[in-house]
Design an enzyme around this catalytic site. Structure first.
Site, PDB file in Angstrom:
ATOM      1  N   ASP A 212       0.828  -1.215   0.000  1.00  0.00           N
ATOM      2  CA  ASP A 212       0.000   0.000   0.000  1.00  0.00           C
ATOM      3  C   ASP A 212       0.859   1.261   0.000  1.00  0.00           C
ATOM      4  O   ASP A 212       0.580   2.216  -0.729  1.00  0.00           O
ATOM      5  CB  ASP A 212      -0.885   0.043   1.260  1.00  0.00           C
ATOM      6  N   HIS A 235      -3.167   4.913   4.795  1.00  0.00           N
ATOM      7  CA  HIS A 235      -3.255   5.716   3.569  1.00  0.00           C
ATOM      8  C   HIS A 235      -3.180   7.220   3.833  1.00  0.00           C
ATOM      9  O   HIS A 235      -2.558   7.962   3.087  1.00  0.00           O
ATOM     10  CB  HIS A 235      -4.545   5.404   2.818  1.00  0.00           C
TER      11      HIS A 235
HETATM   12 ZN   LIG Z   1      -4.165  -2.428   0.225  1.00  0.00          ZN
END
Ligand SMILES: [Zn+2]
Length: 278
Positions: A212, A235
């Site tokens: 990610d 994130h």
């Molecule tokens: Zn992910």
């Protein structure tokens, strides 16, 4: 979804074929909403869950490609970057005669938010060190450091799947995400184990966090040369690091490598050839 080749200087661009080919560039300025996944938006046009395909591009050294979509969300597939990697491998990769531009970290940047931490330090290559501490008997503390070169991304990071609980899944569905998700799309955590084993790596969870992070850092628009350290980030913090870096140009230099070095070290610009996933 379909991946198309693109000329040098294009970067990574999403194209909505259901909206007259409207294009949304994978750059920090277009970051829209960040919670369970990273979404881009430009003039009201949304591209959701961009991190896994962008991670595959960066991990494979692809600088230029167009990703066509006929909907607002990238397919989640098996929850990892592996299907995208295979798609790109099948299509093939072409070197482009233009030296790649790197964002070389000149001085450190550290960001903290509660118990979450992210930082980047000067280094000659791109490496990531990630730590998680997740209150689950199968996870707990996991730490991993990887250098993202020489096939290490493909071996160690790309196959790591996303994970979540049934509650996460309900919350995401309420947000209009993972419309196609089923048990094959992520590791489903139960109170003391997982619903759909076995794991692909015993520390698959922290590996997916690195996946990610690499995908979110693609929004820098250039390959990074630096050591990224993250502890329980997500994130929101990944993309905050990107925008801080882009705002403060004293933190990095834009560098290219000479043609000789480029040929030795795979540092020339690459594009994905055409490929599609149906
Ligand atoms: Zn992910």
């Amino acid at each position: 979804m379909r991946i198309l080749p693109a000329p040098p200087g294009t970067g990574l661009v999403f194209r909505r074929t259901d909206l007259d080919g409207f294009e949304v560039e994978a750059i920090s300025r277009n970051v829209a909403r960040v919670s369970y996944a990273t979404s881009l938006m430009k003039k009201g046009v949304l591209i959701s869950t961009t991190e896994h395909v962008l991670s595959a591009f960066v991990g494979m050294g692809i600088d230029n490609a167009i990703v066509e979509l006929d909907n607002l969300e990238l397919p989640i597939l098996d929850g990892s970057a592996q299907p995208f990697v295979e798609m790109i491998q099948k299509a093939g990769i072409r070197s482009q005669r233009r030296p790649r531009k790197y964002l070389k970290i000149r001085r450190e940047l550290e960001m903290r938010e509660g118990n979450k931490f992210i930082a980047v330090y000067p280094a000659d290559c791109y490496s990531v060190s990630y730590a998680i501490n997740f209150p689950h008997p199968l996870i707990g503390k996991e730490t991993l450091q990887v250098k993202l070169s020489n096939g290490s991304y493909l071996r160690n990071i790309a196959p790591a799947r996303t994970f979540g609980s049934r509650e996460d899944e309900r919350a995401m569905r309420n947000m209009g995400l993972i419309r196609g998700a089923a048990r094959e799309n992520c590791i489903v955590l139960t109170r003391d184990g997982i619903e759909n084993g076995p794991l692909r790596f015993s520390d698959e969870f922290v590996r997916h966090k690195i996946l990610d992070l690499v995908g979110d850092l693609a929004l820098l628009g250039k390959q990074i040369l630096g050591n990224v350290v993250a502890d329980r980030a997500g994130h929101a913090l990944h993309t905050a690091l990107v925008s801080r870096l882009l705002r403060d140009k004293s933190l990095w230099d834009e560098v290219t490598v000479s043609q000789d070095e480029a040929e030795d070290s795979d540092a020339i610009s690459s594009q994905a050839a055409a490929g599609s996933f149906l």
